[in-house]
Design a protein around this motif. Structure first.
Motif, short mmCIF file in Angstrom:
data_model
loop_
_atom_site.label_atom_id
_atom_site.label_comp_id
_atom_site.label_asym_id
_atom_site.label_seq_id
_atom_site.Cartn_x
_atom_site.Cartn_y
_atom_site.Cartn_z
N GLU A 136 51.28 -33.04 10.92
CA GLU A 136 52.62 -33.38 10.42
C GLU A 136 52.59 -34.79 9.86
OE1 GLU A 136 56.71 -33.23 12.78
OE2 GLU A 136 55.61 -35.11 13.06
N SER B 26 59.68 -35.62 5.67
CA SER B 26 58.59 -35.11 6.52
C SER B 26 58.05 -33.81 5.96
CB SER B 26 59.09 -34.91 7.95
OG SER B 26 60.16 -33.99 7.99
N VAL C 124 55.05 -30.46 7.00
CA VAL C 124 54.16 -29.83 7.97
C VAL C 124 53.01 -29.18 7.20
CG1 VAL C 124 53.91 -28.04 9.72
CG2 VAL C 124 55.97 -29.46 9.68
N SER D 216 59.54 -30.31 10.16
CA SER D 216 58.89 -31.11 11.20
C SER D 216 58.55 -30.22 12.38
CB SER D 216 59.80 -32.26 11.65
OG SER D 216 61.00 -31.73 12.23
N CYS D 217 57.62 -30.68 13.23
CA CYS D 217 57.20 -29.92 14.40
C CYS D 217 57.93 -30.44 15.64
CB CYS D 217 55.69 -30.04 14.60
SG CYS D 217 54.74 -29.34 13.24
#
Length: 1024
Positions: A964, A999, A1001, A1019-1020
């Motif tokens: 990420e 962001s 992934v 995002s994670c």
């Protein structure tokens, strides 16, 4: 109400006895031509190509028939004293007009602003607008037409016919072209609908079925092909033509799309995924006369594709893929030898450059193109790797058991074929053979060229070699004997030859290609043959029907100059992707709409003023409280001295609405898609008290249809009709549905141990589903990990899983009965420590660097192994210039797809500096935080740049590497953001654009990290 068809038809060439004409159908073409016949009273001499004007007088008005016609031929009958005239529009008259004409990018106005110095650096396209304009100009037809797109071609040939080319371009774009009453070329979309006339039952003389056309398909496939280009780098703009000439080679590289495949093992019950990007590099060397000396072409392929048997056995016996992920190069070389080297030849000067009375003396051999441009000898050698050869020589086993000579214990011995190359095919060509008296067999003066060829092949490629190697393989049981088998299979053997005779003076000439051709090959990404696959639910019974169309002309990718970007005086390129895939899908939808409309429509006979004046215009029908809309197609006009009627095929588009609340069930004459039980309220119908036909005036006093005089100079040519009833359509309920395919991206581990049964399906697949208490044949399906990809905020409750092998296709439905701790959330996420600079070291974080560094990289240790580009790493190198490398660090700035030549992750790379690095390590996650500055010396707070990169434990994400990236403060966002090998991008996703407070992934499509998917604005949220 009775319809009055009475009318007096008149013509500018004589009194009309009878006649008629009709338009082409709009299906399968981009042009609508008009053709017909007139019978005039009297013997009249008419020249082919002369104009014919027609009109009719009816109910106190004189109307011009909205067609510009010309004489095709005529026959004056002396017995009946009448003249029969074959008429047609100018498109009909010129349909066979062909010329041996070509055009090129330099003639295209769209390229006129390209500087001469840039002309040969990029593959200039020929716009479709230029081709259309050329066709219209050569046909002497006026009209403003704008067609988007272009084709990548050095030349475009018009010899197939201007009208044929024009039709193909319009047809590909779902457009129709025709000539109006002014003989102006007009283009309309066949998909447009809007205001148009409305017919009631009192407006129609008769209706009849069409009784022709294809049956509508459940599935439509559109084949098309187009050229794709990769965007040139800014460095490609630097070389001048003089510099190119000084360089004795040309280099082209072609990066293919991601290729994915599976290798079966465990007797076909298991499979291993492989993915790689094929790569090809060609280097051609030339001498001072631009003659080709040698060419070396290298192709890169993954080992598993070259030898799947090796990988399958390694998986069965060792649990690993061995060298299956190795990228292996194969090579082909061509070497030419000329009678004289460039140093031994001299090009004579232009006689015009010599002063009077000057004599030119030549002490070398004079360059003669007919003799010296063709090689006298050439040698073509193809090399293959040991891995590929081993896959062809029937090696019985790569994993064998033997005894340790010292301990006597049984040990496993593995034969790993390597990437070493061996020549497997050789072709020798002698372009200058001689007879037994040493006389040349070729006759240059008569253009007769005789060549001799000899061939060699490796032993394993010959039939006798394959039989011999199969016999040898029976006794192979050790790696040493496998090497012997490989050695024997690689030996070159003579494989005959032959003699060819050609009648071409330039046979074998291999000169340096033009810079335009080099540019097209250099930036060629993937000349693509493809298809669009559309599925429709039309509610028909019986077997499914598939119809395949071909898109005649698809636009190519374009590369142009981007003058609005970059430093003054420098050159930057702009890449525009082709719209061919979207064009093909719209083309398929259009053909389905026309086919269905033709089948569900009907022919209508009425009077001319009730119909639209031109082809492909909308018309609606109102019957029994229902309004349905159509396209007017293939209009025809018939007339005699007493009256005039018109007819057209109405192509059904769908229901518009209901004019009464009593309407509930759709009517068979106006069907709508399944599930629709009531139509919306139809738009209001506007009534006009004084309707008029197109191009109409009040009948002048004293007008006589048998002697119209100068009436045609008075009649208008392009005034719109005023219909008795009109409607503005805002929406249509079609009679069928298009199946929309949505791809969902998610990854989850499912521990499944359930009782399943199987049921045979009509296509002989087997459907496995849970059924508690089932009494049919049952079996236990083992625990299995499956993968789905989800790109939506949807709650997944059931997963469809498909197993494919050589014999059986199986579908499995799993219920999701667990919560996966690994999740991907939609929306941009800030760095965990915020966008700005950190002032402390928060709990759980470790500061590993503080200070100021410009280009020197920092090695950061990982707490677990992370697979990337086929190798598992336990550390990475963090560059202050916004990128991460694996294996070692680099001082290079700002970095690119090929620089540094290391596996890497670019994170908005630029010439930056780094002041602080923090890390956070948990059970499943390792995160690194960078506080930096866009200035090499640190700069001000306004230049602050921060980002975080998180690496996830592969076993936590089903064995697939996931990372990420979160960017915080970022004042400059012109760098790259992607994953790369040493020389190529590893992701097939659209390249992300860096941005502050955003962001992404990055998810690998396999366990080795050689192919990646990038999800933006995500995002994670793992359990750390």
């Amino acid at each position: 109400m009775a319809i009055d068809i009475r009318g007096n038809v008149f013509c500018n060439r004589g009194p009309v006895i009878r006649g008629g004409f009709s338009d082409d159908h709009i299906q399968g073409t981009g042009l609508v031509r008009t053709k017909g016949e007139l019978v005039l009273n009297g013997l009249i001499k008419l020249q082919p190509g002369s104009s014919i004007s027609l009109g009719y007088e009816k109910q106190g008005r004189v109307n011009r028939i909205p067609r510009a016609l010309r004489v095709l031929s005529s026959f004056a009958d002396p017995f009946r004293r009448e003249t029969t005239v074959s008429v047609g529009c100018k498109l009909t008259m010129l349909e066979n007009f062909r010329e041996a004409k070509k055009t090129n990018p330099a003639e295209d106005d769209a390229n006129q602003d390209v500087d001469c110095s840039e002309y040969n650096k990029i593959p200039l396209n020929i716009t479709l607008n230029h081709i259309v304009s050329t066709c219209l100009t050569k046909l002497s037809i006026s009209g403003a037409v704008s067609i988007p797109g272009s084709i990548a071609a050095d030349t475009f040939d018009f010899s197939s016919g201007y009208l044929s080319i024009l039709s193909d371009i319009l047809y590909s774009n779902s457009l129709i072209g025709y000539l109006d009453a002014n003989e102006i070329f007009t283009v309309v979309s066949v998909n447009a609908f809007g205001s148009g006339p409305v017919l009631d039952e009192d407006d129609v003389i008769d209706v009849s079925p069409v009784r022709s056309g294809d049956i509508p398909a459940n599935r439509v496939i559109v084949d098309y092909s187009y050229n794709r280009f990769k965007k040139p780098t800014d460095a490609d703009a630097n070389e001048t033509e003089d510099e190119r000439k000084k360089r004795n080679y040309e280099l082209s590289e072609l990066q293919g799309e991601l290729e994915e495949f599976y290798v079966l093992y465990n007797k076909g019950n298991s499979y291993e995924y492989f993915g790689y990007y094929p790569f090809q590099r060609t280097r051609s060397e030339y001498d001072g006369l631009d003659r080709l000396l040698s060419t070396t072409t290298t192709t890169t392929t993954i080992a598993a594709k070259l030898n799947s048997n090796y990988v399958s056995e390694m998986l069965d016996k060792t649990g690993t893929v061995g060298r299956g992920n190795d990228l292996i190069e194969h090579k082909t070389t061509l070497t030419n030898t000329y009678q004289y080297t460039a140093a031994e030849l001299v090009v004579p000067p232009d006689p015009a450059s010599l002063k009077p009375c000057t004599t030119w003396f030549n002490v070398k051999t004079t360059y003669n193109p007919d003799r010296d441009n063709a090689p006298i000898l050439s040698e073509n050698i193809q090399y293959e790797s040991h891995m590929a050869i081993a896959g062809s020589v029937n090696i019985a086993s790569y994993v064998t058991s033997g005894f340790n000579a010292v301990t006597g214990a049984v040990q496993t011995e593995i034969f790993h074929p390597g990437s070493e190359l061996a020549p497997t095919e050789v072709e020798f060509t002698n372009y200058n053979p001689v007879d037994s008296f040493n006389n040349p067999l070729s006759n240059e003066d008569e253009g007769i060229r005789v060549i001799d060829k000899k061939f060699k092949q490796s032993y394993h490629k010959t039939q006798i070699g394959q039989q011999g190697l199969a016999f040898m393989a029976k006794d192979i049981d050790t790696p040493a004997s496998n090497y012997l088998l490989l050695y024997v299979g690689s030996m070159l053997t003579d494989n005959g030859g032959g003699r060819e005779t050609t009648y071409d003076r330039l046979y074998g000439v291999q000169k340096r290609p033009s810079q335009q051709k080099i540019a097209k090959e250099k930036f060629a990404k993937d000349p693509r043959e493809s298809f669009s696959d559309l599925e429709f639910i039309i509610g028909s019974e019986g077997s499914s029907i598939t119809t395949t169309y071909s898109l005649p002309i698809a636009p190519d990718d374009e590369i142009g100059l981007n003058s609005a970007y970059g430093t003054a005086g420098a050159t930057y390129y702009l890449h525009t992707a082709s719209k061919a895939p979207e064009l093909a899908r719209e083309f398929g939808r259009t053909q389905q709409r026309l086919t269905y409309g033709h089948r569900m429509g009907f022919s209508v006979q009425t009077v001319p003023d009730k119909l639209p004046p031109y082809p492909a215009m909308g018309i609606s029908l109102r019957l029994g409280g229902i309004v349905a809309t159509y396209i007017a197609n293939a209009q025809s006009w018939s007339f005699d001295s007493n009256g005039i009627v018109a007819s057209a095929d109405f192509l059904y588009l769908g229901g518009v609405g209901a004019t009464t609340s009593a309407y509930v069930t759709p009517s068979p004459w106006a069907p709508v898609q399944d599930g629709i039980t009531a139509l919306p309220t139809a738009p209001a119908v506007t009534t006009n008290a004084s309707p008029t036909a197109a191009n109409s005036i009040t009948t002048p006093a004293g007008f006589d249809a048998n002697a119209p005089g100068s009436i045609f100079s008075t009649l208008p040519t392009n005034t719109a009709p005023v219909h008795a009833k009109t409607i503005t359509i805002t929406g249509v309920v079609p009679a069928y549905q298009e199946v929309a395919i949505h791809t969902l991206y998610v990854r989850t581990n499912l521990d499944v141990t359930r009782t399943l049964i199987f049921e045979p399906l009509p296509d002989r697949a087997i459907l496995l589903r849970t059924r508690p208490g089932a009494t049919a044949e049952q079996f236990q399906y083992p625990s299995r990990t499956t993968e789905l990809r989800l790109r939506t905020n949807a709650l997944v409750t059931q997963i469809y899983y498909e197993v494919r092998d050589a014999l059986l296709r199986t579908r499995v439905y799993y219920l999701v009965d667990r919560t996966d701790p690994f999740a991907v959330s939609s929306g941009n996420a800030l760095p965990l420590l915020g966008s700005g600079l950190t002032t402390t070291t928060p709990t759980g974080w470790t500061q590993v660097f503080s200070g100021n560094v410009d280009d020197t990289p920092l090695e950061v240790l990982l707490p677990f192994g992370f697979p990337f580009n086929g190798t598992t790493y336990t550390s990475f190198w963090l560059s202050p210039n916004g990128y991460i490398t694996f294996g070692t660090g680099s001082l290079i700035y700002p970095g690119s797809a090929t620089s540094p030549a290391l596996p890497k992750i670019l994170i908005n790379n630029s010439d930056d500096s780094m002041q602080k690095v923090l890390t956070r390590s948990t059970t499943n996650t390792f995160r690194v935080r960078v506080d930096g500055n866009t200035s090499s010396g640190g700069g001000s707070s306004a230049d602050t740049r921060t980002f975080e990169a998180a690496f996830f434990l592969p076993s936590f994400s089903n064995g697939y590497p996931v990372l990420e990236v979160r960017i915080g403060a970022s004042p400059i966002n012109t760098g790259l953001l992607n994953v790369y090998s040493a020389s190529a991008v590893l992701s097939a996703s659209v390249a992300p654009t860096p941005a502050a407070n955003s962001s992404w992934v990055f998810t690998s499509s396999n366990a080795t990290g050689t192919a990646w998917v990038i999800t933006p604005a995500a995002s994670c949220t793992p359990v750390e």
